[in-house]
Design an enzyme around this catalytic site. Structure first.
Site, PDB file in Angstrom:
ATOM      1  N   GLY A 156      38.009  37.677  40.629  1.00  0.00           N
ATOM      2  CA  GLY A 156      37.743  38.636  41.853  1.00  0.00           C
ATOM      3  C   GLY A 156      38.837  39.886  41.394  1.00  0.00           C
ATOM      4  N   GLU A 157      39.481  40.107  42.475  1.00  0.00           N
ATOM      5  CA  GLU A 157      40.319  41.346  42.438  1.00  0.00           C
ATOM      6  C   GLU A 157      41.996  40.723  42.874  1.00  0.00           C
ATOM      7  OE1 GLU A 157      39.694  43.806  40.811  1.00  0.00           O
ATOM      8  OE2 GLU A 157      41.789  44.650  41.055  1.00  0.00           O
ATOM      9  N   SER A 158      42.800  40.653  41.717  1.00  0.00           N
ATOM     10  CA  SER A 158      43.841  40.017  41.938  1.00  0.00           C
ATOM     11  C   SER A 158      44.773  40.380  43.088  1.00  0.00           C
ATOM     12  CB  SER A 158      44.629  39.818  40.594  1.00  0.00           C
ATOM     13  OG  SER A 158      44.967  40.987  39.980  1.00  0.00           O
ATOM     14  N   CYS A 194      40.498  34.346  35.340  1.00  0.00           N
ATOM     15  CA  CYS A 194      40.668  35.709  35.284  1.00  0.00           C
ATOM     16  C   CYS A 194      41.622  36.365  36.335  1.00  0.00           C
ATOM     17  CB  CYS A 194      39.074  36.328  35.391  1.00  0.00           C
ATOM     18  SG  CYS A 194      38.931  38.009  35.077  1.00  0.00           S
ATOM     19  N   ARG A 222      46.630  43.272  32.736  1.00  0.00           N
ATOM     20  CA  ARG A 222      45.268  43.359  33.468  1.00  0.00           C
ATOM     21  C   ARG A 222      44.367  44.430  32.893  1.00  0.00           C
ATOM     22  NH1 ARG A 222      46.285  45.294  39.314  1.00  0.00           N
ATOM     23  NH2 ARG A 222      44.044  44.839  39.228  1.00  0.00           N
ATOM     24  N   ILE A 225      34.893  39.832  32.312  1.00  0.00           N
ATOM     25  CA  ILE A 225      34.651  41.005  33.362  1.00  0.00           C
ATOM     26  C   ILE A 225      35.946  41.691  33.642  1.00  0.00           C
ATOM     27  CG2 ILE A 225      33.602  41.528  35.369  1.00  0.00           C
ATOM     28  CD1 ILE A 225      32.116  38.880  35.300  1.00  0.00           C
ATOM     29  N   ARG A 226      36.166  42.669  33.109  1.00  0.00           N
ATOM     30  CA  ARG A 226      37.272  43.482  33.535  1.00  0.00           C
ATOM     31  C   ARG A 226      38.702  42.550  33.291  1.00  0.00           C
ATOM     32  NH1 ARG A 226      38.388  46.306  38.178  1.00  0.00           N
ATOM     33  NH2 ARG A 226      39.550  47.917  36.660  1.00  0.00           N
ATOM     34  N   HIS A 274      35.169  33.693  32.362  1.00  0.00           N
ATOM     35  CA  HIS A 274      34.512  33.256  33.601  1.00  0.00           C
ATOM     36  C   HIS A 274      33.760  31.878  33.045  1.00  0.00           C
ATOM     37  CE1 HIS A 274      35.612  35.990  36.832  1.00  0.00           C
ATOM     38  NE2 HIS A 274      35.791  36.919  35.824  1.00  0.00           N
ATOM     39  N   GLU A 317      32.524  29.584  34.829  1.00  0.00           N
ATOM     40  CA  GLU A 317      31.695  29.235  35.874  1.00  0.00           C
ATOM     41  C   GLU A 317      30.524  30.179  36.032  1.00  0.00           C
ATOM     42  OE1 GLU A 317      34.289  31.052  36.267  1.00  0.00           O
ATOM     43  OE2 GLU A 317      34.048  32.772  37.491  1.00  0.00           O
TER      44      GLU A 317
HETATM   45  N1  GLN Z   1      40.493  42.982  36.788  1.00  0.00           N
HETATM   46  C1  GLN Z   1      40.573  42.014  37.706  1.00  0.00           C
HETATM   47  C2  GLN Z   1      42.148  42.025  38.360  1.00  0.00           C
HETATM   48  O1  GLN Z   1      42.971  42.554  37.813  1.00  0.00           O
HETATM   49  C3  GLN Z   1      40.367  40.617  37.267  1.00  0.00           C
HETATM   50  C4  GLN Z   1      38.693  40.738  37.114  1.00  0.00           C
HETATM   51  C5  GLN Z   1      37.926  39.427  37.323  1.00  0.00           C
HETATM   52  O2  GLN Z   1      38.641  38.407  37.963  1.00  0.00           O
HETATM   53  N2  GLN Z   1      36.828  39.285  36.820  1.00  0.00           N
HETATM   54  O3  GLN Z   1      42.519  41.308  39.330  1.00  0.00           O
END
Ligand code: GLN
Length: 187
Positions: A47-49, A79, A106, A132-133, A168, A170
């Site tokens: 997600g977004e840390s 992630c 990151r 993913i990112r 990921h 999952e």
């Molecule tokens: N870019 C996100 C972060 O820095 C991590 C991306 C993800 O969990 N798919 O938190």
């Protein structure tokens, strides 16, 4: 067996579905009272840390989670979950749970190449890895085992009962990485 899945933000439903597929019960951790002391393991999703980290603080979940992991609660971070577990973040001063002896970077793959899928080995098993990112792991201490590398970069690590992946698992149909995590619970 009961696995807690942090369900504040990000891709937590996919983890719950994989656990269901493996016949393992899960509990969504949305607030302090959901985080009981009889969990057998904990999953921190992607997600977004920064968002998850802030919510962990605001909901008073950060310290209890941190102390249970230090006390031996098995944890699997994917992630953003891996970023939460790292003791050091290369391009950011703020850290979160900070229980793994690793430095992560990151959003490490740049804009042009920020999401991709590869087939690569995780612990000698060839699996699909969606990035993913994603972060990657820049350095680890000697007590950390490297379980996967992609393009010469470390993307999966284990330290005692802590497991973290840049990618990921999952989001694929392959349950191997989750089975690996569940096998760590029994040791
Ligand atoms: N870019 C996100 C972060 O820095 C991590 C991306 C993800 O969990 N798919 O938190």
């Amino acid at each position: 067996m009961k696995i807690g899945v942090l369900a504040l933000q990000g891709a937590f439903i996919e983890h719950i579905k994989i656990l269901e597929k493996l016949g393992v019960k899960s509990v969504e951790i949305r607030q302090r009272k959901d985080f009981a002391y009889n969990l057998d393991g904990l999953i921190l999703p992607g997600g977004e840390s920064t968002a998850i980290g802030k919510l962990l603080n605001d909901l008073d979940l950060l310290n209890p989670i941190q102390s249970q992991i230090v006390g031996g609660l098995p944890v699997f971070g994917t992630c953003a979950g891996m970023i939460l577990l790292a003791k050091e973040i290369d391009n950011q001063s703020k850290t979160y749970i900070a229980t793994m002896d690793a430095t992560v970077v990151r959003n490490a793959y740049g804009r042009q190449y920020d999401s991709f899928n590869v087939m690569a080995y995780f612990n000698n098993e060839l699996i699909e890895m969606p990035f993913i990112r994603a972060p990657y792991i820049k350095t680890v201490n000697d007590n950390v085992q490297v379980l996967a590398t992609v393009q010469d970069r470390i993307v999966a690590i284990r330290q005692d009962k802590q497991l973290a992946t840049s990618f990921h698992p999952e989001l694929t149909n392959n349950t191997y990485v989750h089975e690996y995590f569940l096998s760590m619970l029994k040791l």
